[in-house]
Structure formats: structure tokens, C-alpha cells
Design an enzyme around this catalytic site. Structure first.
Site, PDB file in Angstrom:
ATOM      1  N   GLY A 164       0.786  -1.240   0.000  1.00  0.00           N
ATOM      2  CA  GLY A 164       0.000   0.000   0.000  1.00  0.00           C
ATOM      3  C   GLY A 164       0.808   1.274   0.000  1.00  0.00           C
ATOM      4  CG  HIS A 167       2.008  -2.280 -15.700  1.00  0.00           C
ATOM      5  ND1 HIS A 167       1.761  -3.524 -15.154  1.00  0.00           N
ATOM      6  CD2 HIS A 167       2.997  -2.464 -16.608  1.00  0.00           C
ATOM      7  CE1 HIS A 167       2.558  -4.413 -15.736  1.00  0.00           C
ATOM      8  NE2 HIS A 167       3.319  -3.795 -16.619  1.00  0.00           N
ATOM      9  CG  ASP A 187      -0.838  -4.928 -17.323  1.00  0.00           C
ATOM     10  OD1 ASP A 187      -1.541  -4.319 -16.508  1.00  0.00           O
ATOM     11  OD2 ASP A 187      -0.079  -5.862 -17.004  1.00  0.00           O
ATOM     12  CD  GLU A 194       5.160   2.024  -9.132  1.00  0.00           C
ATOM     13  OE1 GLU A 194       4.055   1.814  -8.586  1.00  0.00           O
ATOM     14  OE2 GLU A 194       5.975   1.094  -9.362  1.00  0.00           O
TER      15      GLU A 194
END
Ligand code: NHR
Ligand code: GAR
Length: 220
Positions: A18, A115, A151, A180
Site C-alpha cells: 500500500g 503498472h 495492461d 510511482e
């Protein structure tokens, strides 16, 4: 964001740690993302990210696949839970279960995923090891609308990082993950502000067709 705009309500799906969820919550706290996380749902009851969300007083739910005969039943139950919260956007953040076509269609245009590769390169799992095995010099992460084909939905923003000579999968994954945490809040911000949207098959940026994904620079 204009003062009058409603914050975008997010429902976040996780399977593990998370850390992307935490990055989203941190961006909201700092006033950088006009959104609110209304609930977090995991397919694994032991996901550390659920514990974190609970500490932040966010509604959490776990839905164990073992309790459902097949993917269709599981996804129907998941959809029922999600729709109770009436989210504006469903956010996959390290969610490791492939979703059925019916589920994905129900949320078309309001379901996104981060992704860990430069899509369309390296779809699927284990992307960091595969990047090293291929000997590529650049790797990264992509944010895309989720469609039936794994994806393969429209990518609207990407961030690149170098692959360094001494990298193993773990080091490379850590470099990508750090970025990210900048990429995902920024991507969600564009959606919250209505700057990016999906119209049928077509990505729009400020109401005009987007020819290629936006690029964010790595900060190191
Ligand atoms: N579902 C659909 N229909 N389309 C996508 O694009 C999806 C999706 C569900 C999840 C995230 C994706 C990623 O970012 C995602 C995109 C899980 C697998 C997978 O193989 C692949 C890609 C992604 C997530 N899951 C195995 C499964 O059988 C389980 C793997 C495991 O538990 O380690 O569901 O990479
Ligand atoms: C992230 O690197 C995310 O891109 C990736 O898993 C990690 C989750 O980390 N997602 C997938 O591989 C989806 N199949 P987090 O739980 O700490 O956010």
C-alpha cells in the site's frame, strides 16, 4: 483546483504494502490533490496497506477470493461493495487480481491502474526482473485506464527511470517505486481537475485528442 470544485472521491484497491495508497493520501494531506479516499478494499485480508488505511480512519474491507466459486462471482461481489461508496474513480494500487470483462466495462473511464513498466513494454507481472533480463537501458511506470485486455488500456502518463549496470530486480523496483509515488498522485490530479478523460477509445487532454502519453521527469 477552483475553490468550488468537489473533491474527486477515490476508492482504492490494493493487495499488499500500500505504499502507492500512502503516497495518494500524503498528496491529499499536503493539499496537492483535490480528492478524498472514501474506502480501501483488498483481496487479501492481511495486506499491510489495510492496516495503514485503518489507522487513517478510512473504511476498509477485505474480500477473500476463497469465499467465491469463481472470478465472476468474486467480481460481482466486489462491484457491489464498491458501488455502495459511489466513487468517482476506482484506483488499482498494487492490486494483483485480473478483473473480469463485465467488471471492467462497468467502470469504463473511471478505473485506472499504475503498472511498473513503460507500457506497451513488459505487460503482466515480474516486470523488473524481465527488464533486467532483456538488457533495456530504460524502465519506468505507466498509468492507464483499465480495459478488458490486461495492461493494454490507454496509457495517459508515464515516467522513465534509467536501468543502471549494477541493478538487480530489487534495486530497480525501489527506484521505480519511488517515482510511482510522484506519478500516481499527479495522474489522479489531472483526472480530478477534469484535464484528462477517456471518451470511447480516445484519450482527451483539455478536451483535445491526446496523441501520446504525458511524460513526467524522474527527480533524480
Ligand atoms: N484487469 C483487467 N481486466 N485489465 C487490466 O489491465 C488489469 C486488470 C487487473 C489488474 C493490474 C496489473 C498490473 O499492473 C491489473 C490490470 C495482476 C496480474 C496477474 O497476473 C497481471 C497484471 C496486473 C495485475 N494476476 C494473477 C491472477 O491470476 C495473480 C498473480 C499473483 O497473485 O501474483 O489474477 O500488473
Ligand atoms: C507497485 O510497484 C505497483 O506498480 C505494482 O506493485 C507495486 C505495489 O506497491 N503493481 C503491480 O505489479 C500490479 N500487478 P504498493 O502496494 O506499495 O503500492
Amino acid at each position: 483546483m477552483s475553490e468550488h470544485q468537489q473533491p474527486l472521491s477515490l476508492l482504492v484497491l490494493i493487495s499488499g504494502r500500500g505504499s502507492n495508497l500512502k503516497a495518494i493520501l500524503d498528496a491529499i494531506s499536503r493539499g496537492e490533490l483535490p480528492a478524498v479516499v472514501t474506502a480501501v478494499i483488498s483481496d487479501r485480508s492481511q495486506a499491510p496497506g489495510l492496516e495503514y488505511a485503518r489507522q487513517e480512519n478510512i473504511d476498509t474491507l477485505a474480500l477473500d477470493a476463497a469465499d467465491y466459486p469463481d472470478r465472476k462471482d468474486y467480481d460481482r461481489a466486489l462491484q457491489g461493495l464498491i458501488d455502495r461508496f459511489e466513487p468517482g474513480l476506482v484506483v488499482l494500487a498494487g492490486f494483483m487480481r485480473i478483473l473480469t470483462a463485465a467488471f471492467v466495462r462497468h467502470y469504463r473511464g473511471r478505473l485506472i491502474n499504475i503498472h511498473p513498466s513503460l507500457l506497451p513494454e513488459l505487460r503482466g507481472i515480474d516486470t523488473h526482473q524481465r527488464a533486467i533480463d532483456k538488457g533495456v537501458r530504460e524502465h519506468g511506470a505507466s498509468v492507464h485506464f483499465v480495459t478488458e485486455d490486461l495492461d493494454s488500456g490507454p496509457v495517459f502518463v508515464q515516467l522513465r527511470v534509467p536501468v543502471l549496470p549494477d541493478d538487480d530486480a530489487e534495486r530497480l523496483a525501489a527506484r521505480v517505486l519511488k517515482q510511482e509515488h510522484r506519478l500516481y498522485p499527479q495522474a489522479i490530479r489531472w483526472l480530478a481537475e477534469g484535464r484528462v478523460s477517456l471518451n470511447g477509445e480516445q484519450l482527451l487532454l483539455d478536451q483535445l485528442p491526446m496523441q501520446q502519453p504525458l511524460q513526467i521527469d524522474a527527480d533524480e
